[in-house]
Design a protein around this motif. Sequence first.
Motif, PDB file in Angstrom:
ATOM      1  N   LYS A 185     -29.168  11.897  51.146  1.00  0.00           N
ATOM      2  CA  LYS A 185     -29.857  11.046  52.161  1.00  0.00           C
ATOM      3  C   LYS A 185     -30.395   9.794  51.525  1.00  0.00           C
ATOM      4  N   LEU A 186     -30.953   9.875  50.449  1.00  0.00           N
ATOM      5  CA  LEU A 186     -31.622   8.763  49.780  1.00  0.00           C
ATOM      6  C   LEU A 186     -30.184   7.543  49.556  1.00  0.00           C
ATOM      7  N   ALA A 187     -29.405   8.168  49.045  1.00  0.00           N
ATOM      8  CA  ALA A 187     -28.174   7.472  48.628  1.00  0.00           C
ATOM      9  C   ALA A 187     -27.395   6.540  49.759  1.00  0.00           C
ATOM     10  N   GLN A 188     -27.632   7.374  50.890  1.00  0.00           N
ATOM     11  CA  GLN A 188     -26.916   6.913  52.183  1.00  0.00           C
ATOM     12  C   GLN A 188     -27.939   5.895  52.603  1.00  0.00           C
ATOM     13  N   LYS A 189     -29.113   6.072  52.646  1.00  0.00           N
ATOM     14  CA  LYS A 189     -30.117   5.284  53.401  1.00  0.00           C
ATOM     15  C   LYS A 189     -30.697   4.136  52.693  1.00  0.00           C
ATOM     16  N   TYR A 190     -30.965   4.447  51.338  1.00  0.00           N
ATOM     17  CA  TYR A 190     -31.731   3.462  50.534  1.00  0.00           C
ATOM     18  C   TYR A 190     -31.141   2.889  49.260  1.00  0.00           C
ATOM     19  N   GLY A 191     -29.884   3.453  49.136  1.00  0.00           N
ATOM     20  CA  GLY A 191     -29.053   3.153  47.816  1.00  0.00           C
ATOM     21  C   GLY A 191     -29.527   3.936  46.550  1.00  0.00           C
ATOM     22  N   LEU A 192     -28.589   4.263  46.033  1.00  0.00           N
ATOM     23  CA  LEU A 192     -28.793   5.009  44.561  1.00  0.00           C
ATOM     24  C   LEU A 192     -27.630   4.707  43.454  1.00  0.00           C
ATOM     25  N   LEU A 193     -28.009   4.307  42.424  1.00  0.00           N
ATOM     26  CA  LEU A 193     -27.045   4.051  41.266  1.00  0.00           C
ATOM     27  C   LEU A 193     -27.260   4.727  40.168  1.00  0.00           C
ATOM     28  N   PRO A 218     -20.581  13.852  33.904  1.00  0.00           N
ATOM     29  CA  PRO A 218     -20.604  12.548  34.729  1.00  0.00           C
ATOM     30  C   PRO A 218     -21.569  12.570  35.646  1.00  0.00           C
ATOM     31  N   THR A 219     -21.517  11.363  36.541  1.00  0.00           N
ATOM     32  CA  THR A 219     -22.489  10.855  37.553  1.00  0.00           C
ATOM     33  C   THR A 219     -21.928  10.007  38.370  1.00  0.00           C
ATOM     34  N   TYR A 220     -22.485   9.869  39.598  1.00  0.00           N
ATOM     35  CA  TYR A 220     -21.766   9.000  40.560  1.00  0.00           C
ATOM     36  C   TYR A 220     -22.786   8.793  41.680  1.00  0.00           C
ATOM     37  N   PRO A 221     -23.071   7.799  42.117  1.00  0.00           N
ATOM     38  CA  PRO A 221     -21.998   6.423  41.961  1.00  0.00           C
ATOM     39  C   PRO A 221     -22.732   5.593  40.819  1.00  0.00           C
ATOM     40  N   THR A 222     -21.769   5.057  40.105  1.00  0.00           N
ATOM     41  CA  THR A 222     -22.119   4.083  38.857  1.00  0.00           C
ATOM     42  C   THR A 222     -21.904   2.705  39.076  1.00  0.00           C
ATOM     43  N   THR A 223     -21.352   2.211  40.405  1.00  0.00           N
ATOM     44  CA  THR A 223     -21.046   0.748  40.692  1.00  0.00           C
ATOM     45  C   THR A 223     -21.589   0.521  42.085  1.00  0.00           C
ATOM     46  N   LYS A 224     -21.684  -0.832  42.294  1.00  0.00           N
ATOM     47  CA  LYS A 224     -22.367  -1.023  43.569  1.00  0.00           C
ATOM     48  C   LYS A 224     -21.190  -0.770  44.839  1.00  0.00           C
ATOM     49  N   ALA A 225     -20.027  -0.699  44.285  1.00  0.00           N
ATOM     50  CA  ALA A 225     -18.949  -0.417  45.273  1.00  0.00           C
ATOM     51  C   ALA A 225     -18.750   1.037  45.835  1.00  0.00           C
ATOM     52  N   GLU A 226     -18.980   2.006  44.612  1.00  0.00           N
ATOM     53  CA  GLU A 226     -19.258   3.493  44.893  1.00  0.00           C
ATOM     54  C   GLU A 226     -20.378   3.513  45.749  1.00  0.00           C
ATOM     55  N   MET A 227     -21.454   2.843  45.484  1.00  0.00           N
ATOM     56  CA  MET A 227     -22.643   3.040  46.263  1.00  0.00           C
ATOM     57  C   MET A 227     -22.355   2.761  47.833  1.00  0.00           C
ATOM     58  N   ASN A 263     -32.069  -4.099  40.088  1.00  0.00           N
ATOM     59  CA  ASN A 263     -31.360  -3.764  41.414  1.00  0.00           C
ATOM     60  C   ASN A 263     -32.278  -3.599  42.593  1.00  0.00           C
ATOM     61  N   PRO A 264     -33.263  -4.706  43.079  1.00  0.00           N
ATOM     62  CA  PRO A 264     -34.304  -4.137  44.089  1.00  0.00           C
ATOM     63  C   PRO A 264     -33.794  -3.777  45.421  1.00  0.00           C
ATOM     64  N   GLU A 265     -32.347  -3.826  45.595  1.00  0.00           N
ATOM     65  CA  GLU A 265     -32.131  -2.973  47.009  1.00  0.00           C
ATOM     66  C   GLU A 265     -31.828  -1.621  46.725  1.00  0.00           C
ATOM     67  N   VAL A 266     -32.004  -1.147  45.608  1.00  0.00           N
ATOM     68  CA  VAL A 266     -31.885   0.194  45.190  1.00  0.00           C
ATOM     69  C   VAL A 266     -33.122   0.986  45.123  1.00  0.00           C
ATOM     70  N   LYS A 267     -33.086   2.072  45.788  1.00  0.00           N
ATOM     71  CA  LYS A 267     -34.573   2.812  45.692  1.00  0.00           C
ATOM     72  C   LYS A 267     -34.679   4.019  44.746  1.00  0.00           C
ATOM     73  N   ALA A 268     -33.517   4.296  44.096  1.00  0.00           N
ATOM     74  CA  ALA A 268     -33.571   5.636  43.478  1.00  0.00           C
ATOM     75  C   ALA A 268     -32.317   5.404  42.471  1.00  0.00           C
ATOM     76  N   SER A 315     -14.463  -2.362  34.713  1.00  0.00           N
ATOM     77  CA  SER A 315     -15.027  -3.329  35.663  1.00  0.00           C
ATOM     78  C   SER A 315     -16.238  -3.993  35.481  1.00  0.00           C
ATOM     79  N   ALA A 316     -16.335  -5.190  35.545  1.00  0.00           N
ATOM     80  CA  ALA A 316     -17.459  -5.970  35.243  1.00  0.00           C
ATOM     81  C   ALA A 316     -18.721  -5.610  36.004  1.00  0.00           C
ATOM     82  N   GLU A 317     -18.498  -4.822  37.213  1.00  0.00           N
ATOM     83  CA  GLU A 317     -19.495  -4.434  37.838  1.00  0.00           C
ATOM     84  C   GLU A 317     -20.032  -2.953  37.470  1.00  0.00           C
ATOM     85  N   ARG A 318     -19.241  -2.306  36.697  1.00  0.00           N
ATOM     86  CA  ARG A 318     -19.830  -0.875  36.045  1.00  0.00           C
ATOM     87  C   ARG A 318     -21.010  -1.014  35.342  1.00  0.00           C
ATOM     88  N   LEU A 319     -22.066  -0.143  35.281  1.00  0.00           N
ATOM     89  CA  LEU A 319     -23.198  -0.128  34.699  1.00  0.00           C
ATOM     90  C   LEU A 319     -23.312   0.396  33.529  1.00  0.00           C
TER      91      LEU A 319
END
Length: 273
Positions: A210-218, A156-165, A132-137, A2-6
């Motif tokens: 909580k951080l991932a759900q409220k502020y975004g985590l990649l 491995p880790t998750y989420p690695t794409t904005k779709a997963e986030m 990714n200024p919309e992401v805080k973590a 995926s082109a979106e994967r980081l």
Amino acid sequence: MSAERLYFGEQLPNHTLMQVMNSQKVSVIIPAFNAADTLAETVASVLNGTHKNLEILIVDDCSTDATDKVAAKLVEQDSRIQYFRNSQNYGVSKSRNLMIYRATGEYVAFIDSDDTWEPNKLEVCLKMLADNPEVKAVAHALRYLDKHGKKLSYIPTYPTTKAEMQAIKETGESPWVFPSSVVVDRSILLKEGGFAEDWQVGEDTELFTKLAQKYGLLAATEPLGNYRIRGKSLTDKHWLKKRIASECVKENQLRRLRGEKELSLHEYETVMF
């Protein structure tokens, strides 16, 4: 792919590298308990990184070995290192929280006293935040370290794409990240009150979900750190408490989505049991 994967394994342009290295200050928090054998290696992995604008806050939770002597020597060697010793054994959550309030960096990174980082860890994480200024973590994958310091396998880790986030934000899934991989905007940690101090296990999952759900985590797929294998961990010893804590995290995810009041761990245990 995926082109979106980081993916962040490529060499950064020199001007971008310099901008990242000379910009935000990162406060690196290291909780330590009987860590005399590994603390120096952990700190060296941070100091040897490409990002130099940092402070290292070691918090000793009443160790009974030579952790204090090792830390004192490290403080003498580099002015960016500070050492604090708790007046009593508070546990890892409160120890981290005390350092969050002492920190002066715009960002906070955590590393356990027996883990290590790769040299480009902070460089990559800060670039992820800038891009990714919309992401805080942000976080990243890891490798295991055996007792001899040999790197093994891949965590491995998750989420690695904005779709997963976005899925985490919409469905309340939990991210898969370890504390030693996370870099987060300090203002968000202060706003959320840091780690839950009444949780014996699962407090990191609670906060990072909580951080991932409220502020975004990649998270980057590149293994930018190394997690030392330990036997008889708190999670193994308190498997039932971990199970209950995980269920409490899930319940609070759904409550946030519904706009309802979240439950403390004690309240969840009272309601459910």
